[in-house]
Design a protein around this motif. Sequence first.
Motif, PDB file in Angstrom:
ATOM      1  N   HIS A 133      -3.493  -4.910   4.719  1.00  0.00           N
ATOM      2  CA  HIS A 133      -2.222  -4.200   4.573  1.00  0.00           C
ATOM      3  C   HIS A 133      -1.693  -4.291   3.154  1.00  0.00           C
ATOM      4  N   GLY A 134      -1.735  -5.500   2.567  1.00  0.00           N
ATOM      5  CA  GLY A 134      -1.231  -5.674   1.209  1.00  0.00           C
ATOM      6  C   GLY A 134      -2.004  -4.857   0.192  1.00  0.00           C
ATOM      7  N   ILE A 135      -3.311  -4.774   0.361  1.00  0.00           N
ATOM      8  CA  ILE A 135      -4.144  -3.990  -0.554  1.00  0.00           C
ATOM      9  C   ILE A 135      -3.836  -2.501  -0.428  1.00  0.00           C
ATOM     10  N   LEU A 136      -3.810  -2.009   0.803  1.00  0.00           N
ATOM     11  CA  LEU A 136      -3.535  -0.592   1.025  1.00  0.00           C
ATOM     12  C   LEU A 136      -2.124  -0.229   0.574  1.00  0.00           C
ATOM     13  N   ARG A 137      -1.192  -1.118   0.834  1.00  0.00           N
ATOM     14  CA  ARG A 137       0.199  -0.888   0.429  1.00  0.00           C
ATOM     15  C   ARG A 137       0.319  -0.750  -1.081  1.00  0.00           C
ATOM     16  N   THR A 138      -0.369  -1.624  -1.814  1.00  0.00           N
ATOM     17  CA  THR A 138      -0.315  -1.553  -3.272  1.00  0.00           C
ATOM     18  C   THR A 138      -0.800  -0.204  -3.765  1.00  0.00           C
ATOM     19  N   ARG A 139      -1.943   0.243  -3.270  1.00  0.00           N
ATOM     20  CA  ARG A 139      -2.491   1.525  -3.719  1.00  0.00           C
ATOM     21  C   ARG A 139      -1.580   2.686  -3.320  1.00  0.00           C
ATOM     22  N   TYR A 140      -1.053   2.638  -2.100  1.00  0.00           N
ATOM     23  CA  TYR A 140      -0.174   3.714  -1.646  1.00  0.00           C
ATOM     24  C   TYR A 140       1.041   3.834  -2.555  1.00  0.00           C
ATOM     25  N   TYR A 141       1.680   2.715  -2.860  1.00  0.00           N
ATOM     26  CA  TYR A 141       2.871   2.775  -3.690  1.00  0.00           C
ATOM     27  C   TYR A 141       2.529   3.150  -5.128  1.00  0.00           C
ATOM     28  N   GLY A 186       0.799  -7.656  16.671  1.00  0.00           N
ATOM     29  CA  GLY A 186       1.531  -8.196  15.529  1.00  0.00           C
ATOM     30  C   GLY A 186       0.850  -7.851  14.241  1.00  0.00           C
ATOM     31  N   GLY A 187       1.436  -8.320  13.128  1.00  0.00           N
ATOM     32  CA  GLY A 187       0.748  -8.205  11.858  1.00  0.00           C
ATOM     33  C   GLY A 187       1.405  -7.259  10.898  1.00  0.00           C
ATOM     34  N   THR A 188       0.858  -6.074  10.756  1.00  0.00           N
ATOM     35  CA  THR A 188       1.144  -5.332   9.559  1.00  0.00           C
ATOM     36  C   THR A 188       2.153  -4.213   9.702  1.00  0.00           C
ATOM     37  N   GLY A 189       2.590  -3.892  10.894  1.00  0.00           N
ATOM     38  CA  GLY A 189       3.522  -2.796  11.022  1.00  0.00           C
ATOM     39  C   GLY A 189       2.806  -1.468  11.048  1.00  0.00           C
ATOM     40  N   PRO A 190       3.516  -0.397  11.418  1.00  0.00           N
ATOM     41  CA  PRO A 190       2.860   0.877  11.656  1.00  0.00           C
ATOM     42  C   PRO A 190       2.530   1.705  10.430  1.00  0.00           C
ATOM     43  N   GLY A 191       3.206   1.492   9.321  1.00  0.00           N
ATOM     44  CA  GLY A 191       2.924   2.342   8.173  1.00  0.00           C
ATOM     45  C   GLY A 191       4.043   2.355   7.157  1.00  0.00           C
ATOM     46  N   PHE A 192       4.125   3.444   6.408  1.00  0.00           N
ATOM     47  CA  PHE A 192       4.977   3.510   5.230  1.00  0.00           C
ATOM     48  C   PHE A 192       5.894   4.725   5.292  1.00  0.00           C
ATOM     49  N   LEU A 193       7.046   4.566   4.645  1.00  0.00           N
ATOM     50  CA  LEU A 193       8.029   5.640   4.608  1.00  0.00           C
ATOM     51  C   LEU A 193       8.238   6.107   3.174  1.00  0.00           C
ATOM     52  N   GLU A 194       8.349   7.398   3.025  1.00  0.00           N
ATOM     53  CA  GLU A 194       8.734   8.041   1.766  1.00  0.00           C
ATOM     54  C   GLU A 194       9.990   8.839   2.070  1.00  0.00           C
ATOM     55  N   ALA A 195      11.129   8.358   1.554  1.00  0.00           N
ATOM     56  CA  ALA A 195      12.412   8.941   1.910  1.00  0.00           C
ATOM     57  C   ALA A 195      13.018   9.649   0.703  1.00  0.00           C
ATOM     58  N   ASP A 196      13.381  10.906   0.892  1.00  0.00           N
ATOM     59  CA  ASP A 196      14.000  11.696  -0.173  1.00  0.00           C
ATOM     60  C   ASP A 196      15.501  11.810   0.081  1.00  0.00           C
ATOM     61  N   ARG A 197      16.275  11.652  -1.009  1.00  0.00           N
ATOM     62  CA  ARG A 197      17.738  11.690  -0.886  1.00  0.00           C
ATOM     63  C   ARG A 197      18.215  13.117  -0.823  1.00  0.00           C
ATOM     64  N   ASN A 198      19.012  13.417   0.211  1.00  0.00           N
ATOM     65  CA  ASN A 198      19.500  14.784   0.433  1.00  0.00           C
ATOM     66  C   ASN A 198      20.643  15.110  -0.526  1.00  0.00           C
ATOM     67  N   PRO A 254     -11.666   0.835   6.399  1.00  0.00           N
ATOM     68  CA  PRO A 254     -11.296   0.620   7.802  1.00  0.00           C
ATOM     69  C   PRO A 254     -10.524  -0.672   7.980  1.00  0.00           C
ATOM     70  N   LEU A 255      -9.518  -0.626   8.833  1.00  0.00           N
ATOM     71  CA  LEU A 255      -8.676  -1.798   9.077  1.00  0.00           C
ATOM     72  C   LEU A 255      -9.370  -2.792   9.994  1.00  0.00           C
ATOM     73  N   PRO A 256      -9.166  -4.096   9.753  1.00  0.00           N
ATOM     74  CA  PRO A 256      -9.576  -5.085  10.752  1.00  0.00           C
ATOM     75  C   PRO A 256      -8.796  -4.848  12.043  1.00  0.00           C
ATOM     76  N   PRO A 257      -9.311  -5.317  13.174  1.00  0.00           N
ATOM     77  CA  PRO A 257      -8.592  -5.124  14.440  1.00  0.00           C
ATOM     78  C   PRO A 257      -7.200  -5.727  14.383  1.00  0.00           C
ATOM     79  N   ALA A 258      -6.254  -5.069  15.036  1.00  0.00           N
ATOM     80  CA  ALA A 258      -4.903  -5.609  15.140  1.00  0.00           C
ATOM     81  C   ALA A 258      -4.913  -6.842  16.031  1.00  0.00           C
ATOM     82  N   VAL A 259      -3.982  -7.760  15.773  1.00  0.00           N
ATOM     83  CA  VAL A 259      -3.883  -8.998  16.524  1.00  0.00           C
ATOM     84  C   VAL A 259      -2.724  -8.886  17.497  1.00  0.00           C
ATOM     85  N   ARG A 260      -3.019  -9.118  18.786  1.00  0.00           N
ATOM     86  CA  ARG A 260      -1.966  -9.041  19.796  1.00  0.00           C
ATOM     87  C   ARG A 260      -1.289 -10.398  19.943  1.00  0.00           C
TER      88      ARG A 260
END
Length: 268
Positions: free
Chosen positions: A55-63, A256-268, A242-248
């Motif tokens: 998650h941390g690796i993918l998050r860095t690249r996404y941002y 548990g673990g990494t959360g569902p994803g990322f948000l990109e929010a634009d100010r109206n 590919p992501l490692p399996p999620a941990v229940r």
Amino acid sequence: MSRTALAVARVRAYESARPDPLFIDPYALAFIAAAGAERPTGGPTGPFARRLVAHGILRTRYYDDRLLAAGAEQVVLLAAGLDVRAHRLAWPDGTRLFELDLPPVLAFKERVLAEQDARARCARTVVPADLTDPAWPDRLVAAGFDPGRPTAWLAEGLLVYLEADRAAELLTTVGRLSAPGSRLLLEQGRDVTGTPVEEGLTGMTDLWRGGLGPGTGDWLDAHGWTTAFTALADLADSLGRPLPPAVRPAGGGTPGGTGPGFLEADRN
């Protein structure tokens, strides 16, 4: 020195050493060495740790990608930690970047960057500030931030460490400082109840408070933003990781673990 900032530096050093890195952080190892921390000699072994590191690796690249795509001449990194995007990304001419974090974190960071003769690739301003202190916006403005200009905000891995009311207060302040056309990047949020207990991680996960949880996007949509969601699994597929399996968590429920994803929010 912040344990969480060093943990993120270790993840970025680990990824930078791969033969096919999604990004390269040239100073991550220098931060680890200066702090006297253990060098990342291999990948994580536990299932929850593997998921968290991915998650941390993918998050860095996404941002990385989304900050540059925002096209804002004014960028603010909230709780910047040991982030060196000012030094490693190809910012357009005229970009001004502000880094906010606690004074000891930034003092350590500045010392190491000076020792490495690091050069920022944009106009970089460091703003020592506590984001729980109501005066932090005043310090940001005093440092040259212009609330009348569109801004790209990054709150990377931040809200999970805040109680819901603190997270809402912080996002309300960011909204007040954001001109139309501003963009905010952050995680969608996770339910931290039942977080798996795994050796070596409790020093970080014990600090999790959950922020606004899975309702982060809904909160933003109700407070002057328009959000778009990128699922973690879709991002992983698009980058060929590919992501490692999620941990229940114990007792069942949501993985548990990494959360569902990322948000990109634009100010109206």
